[in-house]
Design a protein around this motif. Structure first.
Motif, PDB file in Angstrom:
ATOM      1  N   ASP A 225      21.658  18.581   8.610  1.00  0.00           N
ATOM      2  CA  ASP A 225      21.076  18.358   9.938  1.00  0.00           C
ATOM      3  C   ASP A 225      21.734  19.274  10.970  1.00  0.00           C
ATOM      4  N   LEU A 226      23.048  19.434  10.842  1.00  0.00           N
ATOM      5  CA  LEU A 226      23.754  20.337  11.748  1.00  0.00           C
ATOM      6  C   LEU A 226      23.254  21.767  11.575  1.00  0.00           C
ATOM      7  N   ALA A 227      22.986  22.174  10.327  1.00  0.00           N
ATOM      8  CA  ALA A 227      22.469  23.517  10.067  1.00  0.00           C
ATOM      9  C   ALA A 227      21.115  23.716  10.739  1.00  0.00           C
ATOM     10  N   MET A 228      20.223  22.738  10.626  1.00  0.00           N
ATOM     11  CA  MET A 228      18.905  22.817  11.264  1.00  0.00           C
ATOM     12  C   MET A 228      19.047  22.944  12.779  1.00  0.00           C
ATOM     13  N   TYR A 229      19.944  22.167  13.330  1.00  0.00           N
ATOM     14  CA  TYR A 229      20.177  22.175  14.787  1.00  0.00           C
ATOM     15  C   TYR A 229      20.743  23.512  15.243  1.00  0.00           C
ATOM     16  N   GLU A 230      21.698  24.044  14.473  1.00  0.00           N
ATOM     17  CA  GLU A 230      22.336  25.302  14.853  1.00  0.00           C
ATOM     18  C   GLU A 230      21.398  26.488  14.704  1.00  0.00           C
ATOM     19  N   VAL A 231      20.478  26.431  13.749  1.00  0.00           N
ATOM     20  CA  VAL A 231      19.474  27.488  13.634  1.00  0.00           C
ATOM     21  C   VAL A 231      18.582  27.489  14.877  1.00  0.00           C
ATOM     22  N   ALA A 232      18.220  26.306  15.364  1.00  0.00           N
ATOM     23  CA  ALA A 232      17.384  26.207  16.558  1.00  0.00           C
ATOM     24  C   ALA A 232      18.088  26.788  17.780  1.00  0.00           C
ATOM     25  N   ARG A 233      19.411  26.675  17.839  1.00  0.00           N
ATOM     26  CA  ARG A 233      20.145  27.179  18.997  1.00  0.00           C
ATOM     27  C   ARG A 233      20.625  28.614  18.800  1.00  0.00           C
ATOM     28  N   LYS A 234      20.409  29.183  17.604  1.00  0.00           N
ATOM     29  CA  LYS A 234      20.960  30.496  17.317  1.00  0.00           C
ATOM     30  C   LYS A 234      20.361  31.588  18.201  1.00  0.00           C
ATOM     31  N   ILE A 235      19.036  31.585  18.368  1.00  0.00           N
ATOM     32  CA  ILE A 235      18.410  32.606  19.213  1.00  0.00           C
ATOM     33  C   ILE A 235      18.795  32.421  20.683  1.00  0.00           C
ATOM     34  N   PRO A 236      18.777  31.192  21.236  1.00  0.00           N
ATOM     35  CA  PRO A 236      19.287  31.023  22.601  1.00  0.00           C
ATOM     36  C   PRO A 236      20.727  31.514  22.764  1.00  0.00           C
ATOM     37  N   GLU A 237      21.574  31.267  21.774  1.00  0.00           N
ATOM     38  CA  GLU A 237      22.951  31.762  21.847  1.00  0.00           C
ATOM     39  C   GLU A 237      22.992  33.277  21.821  1.00  0.00           C
ATOM     40  N   ALA A 238      22.131  33.869  20.987  1.00  0.00           N
ATOM     41  CA  ALA A 238      22.084  35.326  20.927  1.00  0.00           C
ATOM     42  C   ALA A 238      21.629  35.904  22.267  1.00  0.00           C
ATOM     43  N   LEU A 239      20.648  35.259  22.882  1.00  0.00           N
ATOM     44  CA  LEU A 239      20.183  35.715  24.196  1.00  0.00           C
ATOM     45  C   LEU A 239      21.269  35.520  25.254  1.00  0.00           C
ATOM     46  N   ARG A 240      22.070  34.482  25.095  1.00  0.00           N
ATOM     47  CA  ARG A 240      23.163  34.253  26.043  1.00  0.00           C
ATOM     48  C   ARG A 240      24.173  35.393  25.991  1.00  0.00           C
ATOM     49  N   SER A 241      24.271  36.060  24.839  1.00  0.00           N
ATOM     50  CA  SER A 241      25.196  37.184  24.728  1.00  0.00           C
ATOM     51  C   SER A 241      24.818  38.307  25.685  1.00  0.00           C
ATOM     52  N   PHE A 242      23.520  38.349  26.097  1.00  0.00           N
ATOM     53  CA  PHE A 242      23.116  39.320  27.117  1.00  0.00           C
ATOM     54  C   PHE A 242      23.761  38.989  28.461  1.00  0.00           C
ATOM     55  N   TYR A 243      23.989  37.689  28.701  1.00  0.00           N
ATOM     56  CA  TYR A 243      24.571  37.261  29.971  1.00  0.00           C
ATOM     57  C   TYR A 243      26.057  37.604  30.063  1.00  0.00           C
ATOM     58  N   ASP A 244      26.743  37.632  28.924  1.00  0.00           N
ATOM     59  CA  ASP A 244      28.188  37.877  28.925  1.00  0.00           C
ATOM     60  C   ASP A 244      28.567  39.223  29.547  1.00  0.00           C
ATOM     61  N   PRO A 245      27.904  40.349  29.167  1.00  0.00           N
ATOM     62  CA  PRO A 245      28.229  41.602  29.851  1.00  0.00           C
ATOM     63  C   PRO A 245      27.859  41.586  31.330  1.00  0.00           C
ATOM     64  N   PHE A 246      26.765  40.889  31.675  1.00  0.00           N
ATOM     65  CA  PHE A 246      26.421  40.748  33.086  1.00  0.00           C
ATOM     66  C   PHE A 246      27.534  40.030  33.845  1.00  0.00           C
ATOM     67  N   LYS A 247      28.034  38.946  33.249  1.00  0.00           N
ATOM     68  CA  LYS A 247      29.116  38.187  33.876  1.00  0.00           C
ATOM     69  C   LYS A 247      30.383  39.039  33.982  1.00  0.00           C
ATOM     70  N   SER A 248      30.651  39.857  32.958  1.00  0.00           N
ATOM     71  CA  SER A 248      31.838  40.721  32.977  1.00  0.00           C
ATOM     72  C   SER A 248      31.794  41.704  34.132  1.00  0.00           C
ATOM     73  N   VAL A 249      30.584  42.158  34.477  1.00  0.00           N
ATOM     74  CA  VAL A 249      30.433  43.098  35.591  1.00  0.00           C
ATOM     75  C   VAL A 249      30.340  42.349  36.926  1.00  0.00           C
ATOM     76  N   TYR A 250      29.614  41.236  36.931  1.00  0.00           N
ATOM     77  CA  TYR A 250      29.382  40.495  38.177  1.00  0.00           C
ATOM     78  C   TYR A 250      30.678  39.930  38.755  1.00  0.00           C
ATOM     79  N   PHE A 251      31.513  39.333  37.908  1.00  0.00           N
ATOM     80  CA  PHE A 251      32.712  38.631  38.392  1.00  0.00           C
ATOM     81  C   PHE A 251      33.666  39.549  39.165  1.00  0.00           C
ATOM     82  N   PRO A 252      34.130  40.680  38.578  1.00  0.00           N
ATOM     83  CA  PRO A 252      35.060  41.512  39.348  1.00  0.00           C
ATOM     84  C   PRO A 252      34.400  42.191  40.552  1.00  0.00           C
ATOM     85  N   ASN A 253      33.107  42.538  40.437  1.00  0.00           N
ATOM     86  CA  ASN A 253      32.436  43.191  41.558  1.00  0.00           C
ATOM     87  C   ASN A 253      32.193  42.226  42.716  1.00  0.00           C
ATOM     88  N   PHE A 254      31.805  40.992  42.401  1.00  0.00           N
ATOM     89  CA  PHE A 254      31.634  40.014  43.468  1.00  0.00           C
ATOM     90  C   PHE A 254      32.969  39.716  44.127  1.00  0.00           C
TER      91      PHE A 254
END
Length: 469
Positions: A225-254
């Motif tokens: 059941d955990l595997a099924m749940y984690e597969v469902a969240r895998k693509i959202p997590e992958a898309l969240r990785s796009f936010y990480d570089p944005f945050k890396s740039v946004y935080f020091p610049n802000f």
């Protein structure tokens, strides 16, 4: 993101659902240990490095932070090992003793990699961070391919994950442009701990409301059941990785803009960030609603297609969480490290209660809904506290949310069942966003410019249109 997703596709196709559930549980426990021993260094190191131009001072910050991290790794690894009976009690046979051996290894490798990447962030070496992560991801993907070819078991998969993280640490350490020597400064130690302690609490709470659902599933249900749940969240997590570089740039610049130019100029950066993050994430939500089932079947095979409702809910939760995270990061950037733990405490408690109550009632969907309730509660709190320091334009993220709700109602009414109709609805969402100024000609122009699309002849008319006021 592509490399990580490719690796997940291979792993889910090659290993059994139960093995993938155990592998996922080890990663989750390792991440929890990291948050428990982080001391907020992932944010405090970039802040102090960007605020200091003195080379010797920067050496002291880096060396002291490394010493803190090494000591934390040693202590946490021992505590985790001796606390194994507690994990056995919670997860039954999900983590056999032979599997638990890998938890301290993975935690140590990820912990050091996290600190060194944060140091590169504080040096404004964002391209170096991308290089490190790319090499690590490629290495892990190659190892997965080799393991699948030789029919390697789950033990080798975990070791491959540890090796790729260690490799990332070594490369990042080499690329850091700070002289490496052992300097432990007691004053800097106190400064880092004082600034980072609230962030430490915040990190633990963030993990709880991000992962309490997975842990609860592992306790109440089975690894499959955990595997099924984690597969469902895998693509959202992958898309969240796009936010990480944005945050890396946004935080020091802000942080820099707020310090040098004042709250008004910094507010412009915040509100534009909220608008862009809201539109992109909600665009992904619409795409998931229309094409989510097909994506799961194509990427992870039909055995995971039943995870579609969870997949959609994860995407909605991701959008709300990232909008809220922009404001939470802004709070830290203006120097207020006490409010995020308060906000995330409320978030974590609500998420925990909702998850524990709903999982026995409605299973995996209940875990996602419980998590989302906590995320929704944190959004107005973040806005309230940020607005005291920097003006937050409510409409910047409210308009995309309203548009998405209207479009979701249309999808429910129309019930599109063919590809052309789904594509039409998705295109209509983008056009509506443009008509309501959620996206602008400047956004399109910057996008084209950043990818060099102006050089393509068929785009000449679009280029002329963009150049007009």
């Amino acid at each position: 993101m592509a490399l990580a997703l490719a690796g997940t596709i291979l792993v889910t196709r090659h290993y059994t659902v139960n093995d993938y559930g155990v592998y996922t549980l080890i990663i989750i426990i390792s991440a929890f240990l990291l948050q428990c021993s982080n001391f907020g260094l992932d944010l405090s190191i970039p802040k102090f490095l960007t605020g200091s131009d003195d080379k010797q001072n920067r050496e002291k910050y880096f060396s002291t932070a490394v010493a803190i991290r090494v000591l934390a790794i040693i202590i946490t690894s021992f505590l985790a090992w001796f606390g194994r009976p507690l994990f056995d009690l919670l997860f039954h046979q999900s983590l056999l003793p032979v599997f638990f051996l890998y938890v301290p290894l993975l935690f140590s490798a990820d912990s050091m990699s996290n600190l060194l990447n944060s140091t590169l962030q504080g040096c404004f070496l964002f391209s170096k961070i991308a290089l490190v992560n790319t090499i690590s991801s490629i290495t892990f993907l190659v190892l997965i391919i080799i393991l699948c070819a030789m029919n390697g078991d789950i033990h080798l998969l975990i070791l491959a994950r540890v090796f790729s993280s260690l490799l990332a640490s070594v490369i990042a350490f080499i690329l850091i442009p700070i002289k490496k020597r052992f300097i432990f400064d007691a004053a800097i130690f106190k400064e880092l701990i004082k600034f980072g302690y609230p962030l430490q609490i915040n990190g633990i709470l963030t993990f709880i409301f991000n992962r309490i659902d997975s842990l609860a599933i592992a306790v109440y249900l089975q690894p499959a059941d955990l595997a099924m749940y984690e597969v469902a969240r895998k693509i959202p997590e992958a898309l969240r990785s796009f936010y990480d570089p944005f945050k890396s740039v946004y935080f020091p610049n802000f942080s820099k803009r707020f310090t040098q130019d004042g709250p008004r100029q910094a507010a412009e950066l915040l509100n534009e960030a909220l608008r862009i993050v809201a539109f992109i994430t909600l665009l992904a939500v619409m795409f998931t609603i229309l094409f989510g089932r097909e994506i799961l079947e194509l990427v992870f095979t039909e055995k995971y297609s039943s995870a579609y409702p969870i997949f959609v809910l994860f995407m909605v939760n991701l959008s709300i969480a990232l909008i809220s995270n922009v404001m939470g990061t802004t709070l830290v950037a203006v120097g207020d490290t006490k409010k995020p733990p308060v906000i995330n405490t409320i978030n974590a408690v609500i998420s925990w209660i909702g998850t524990v109550v709903l999982i026995p009632l409605i299973g995996l969907v209940g875990a996602t809904i419980g998590n989302m309730i906590g995320t929704l509660a944190a959004l107005p709190l973040n806005r309230y506290f940020v607005h005291k320091s920097v003006h937050v334009n409510f409409s910047k993220y409210l308009k995309p949310i309203i548009l998405t709700c209207i479009w979701c109602v249309l999808v429910i009414i129309i019930k599109p069942d063919n590809l052309l109709l789904k594509i039409g609805l998705f295109a209509g969402f983008i056009v509506s966003a443009f008509l309501f100024s959620i996206i602008t000609k400047m956004d399109v122009g910057l996008l084209f410019e950043s990818i060099g699309i102006y050089s393509i002849i068929p785009m000449k008319n679009i280029r002329l249109w963009l150049s007009k006021p």
